[in-house]
Design an enzyme around this catalytic site. Structure first.
Site, mmCIF file in Angstrom:
data_model
loop_
_atom_site.group_PDB
_atom_site.id
_atom_site.type_symbol
_atom_site.label_atom_id
_atom_site.label_comp_id
_atom_site.label_asym_id
_atom_site.label_seq_id
_atom_site.Cartn_x
_atom_site.Cartn_y
_atom_site.Cartn_z
ATOM 1 N N ASP A 39 0.835 -1.208 0.000
ATOM 2 C CA ASP A 39 0.000 0.000 0.000
ATOM 3 C C ASP A 39 0.869 1.258 0.000
ATOM 4 O O ASP A 39 2.038 1.226 0.391
ATOM 5 C CB ASP A 39 -0.869 0.048 1.262
ATOM 6 C CG ASP A 39 -1.984 -0.990 1.256
ATOM 7 O OD1 ASP A 39 -2.049 -1.813 0.327
ATOM 8 O OD2 ASP A 39 -2.784 -0.968 2.212
ATOM 9 N N HIS A 59 4.180 -2.012 2.965
ATOM 10 C CA HIS A 59 4.195 -0.675 2.357
ATOM 11 C C HIS A 59 5.509 -0.493 1.592
ATOM 12 O O HIS A 59 6.585 -0.586 2.198
ATOM 13 C CB HIS A 59 4.045 0.390 3.448
ATOM 14 C CG HIS A 59 2.743 0.265 4.195
ATOM 15 N ND1 HIS A 59 2.564 -0.639 5.214
ATOM 16 C CD2 HIS A 59 1.549 0.889 4.016
ATOM 17 C CE1 HIS A 59 1.308 -0.555 5.655
ATOM 18 N NE2 HIS A 59 0.675 0.367 4.951
HETATM 19 ZN ZN LIG Z 1 -2.405 3.082 3.399
#
Ligand SMILES: [Zn+2]
Length: 252
Positions: A61, A203
């Site tokens: 993400d 991430h």
């Molecule tokens: Zn996020």
């Protein structure tokens, strides 16, 4: 809304590859002493052994971020691994080449809103300014329109489901890699919590997360895991992905 334009060809190729891998795994698990008497085929099958390969999906993400995302794509390419990226719309314009590379190299791409905001309690216009605007930016970069959605913080309500226009993908393993950015801890946690059909949340905007992700791939590869995109994972498990529905895993 073309999310359901399943990439049937790649899913089919994956299934064929898995069938081959599965056959190899099964065969390598059978050992017959050289002097063993001839037996029927049934006698060779070890019923306790699950011949199905273990599948897992890496998802990232908050990208793209040119430096870290590029390093991650390089490492995934070296390992022949496909992942799924949920992108921030506002970051697409400066990284269209990186986004195109993801798509070209077989990764799956999804929407993570335009400005990384909560999608709950928004009116339709504000929702569209986050989701449809990102969808349009990705469509402009890639020429197709079949993007999954991951809402920031995993926050959902009935409006998000009604307006998503695509499947909503959550996760089963969250090492909170943003919290301490400690690659060793993240590797330990993810490899301890990994299981067949899982979805890992990370991430790609931190160098430590990129380092951890590639180490996780190497460790789980050695444990017999096969990494696939979200679409490939659910296709292999014959779980249909439907617009407006949310999915945490594809456990067998
Ligand atoms: Zn996020």
């Amino acid at each position: 809304m073309k999310w359901d334009r399943a990439r049937a060809k790649s899913a089919l190729l994956l299934l064929l590859a898995l069938a081959v891998l599965s056959g190899l795994a099964w065969r390598s698990g059978v050992s017959v002493p050289a002097d063993a008497p001839l037996m029927g085929d049934e006698a060779l099958v070890d019923e306790t052994q699950d011949s199905r390969p273990k599948l897992i999906a890496l998802t990232f993400d908050d990208g793209p971020r040119r430096s870290t995302t590029t390093a991650l794509l390089d490492g995934l390419a070296e390992r022949g691994v496909h992942a799924t990226f949920f992108l921030i719309g506002a970051q697409v314009a400066d990284c269209r080449d990186v986004v195109r590379r993801m798509d070209r190299e077989g990764h799956q791409i999804g929407i993570h809103t335009f400005d990384h905001v909560r999608l709950t309690d928004l009116n339709r216009a504000d929702f569209d300014a986050q989701v449809e605007k990102t969808r349009a930016a990705l469509k402009s970069a890639l020429g197709h329109n079949d993007f999954l959605l991951r809402p920031p913080y995993g926050m959902l309500d009935e409006s998000v489901k009604a307006w998503a226009g695509c499947p909503i993908i959550l996760w089963s393993v969250d090492p909170e890699d943003w919290k301490d950015r400690d690659a060793g801890r993240v590797v330990d946690q993810v490899t301890a919590q990994a299981r067949d059909g899982g979805i890992i949340l990370m991430h790609d905007i931190f160098p430590e997360s990129v380092e951890a992700a590639l180490e996780i791939v190497d460790i789980l590869h050695a444990q017999g895991y096969y990494f696939c995109t979200i679409e490939e994972l659910f296709a292999a498990r014959q779980i249909p992905l439907e617009a407006g529905k949310s999915y945490w895993n594809a456990y067998p």
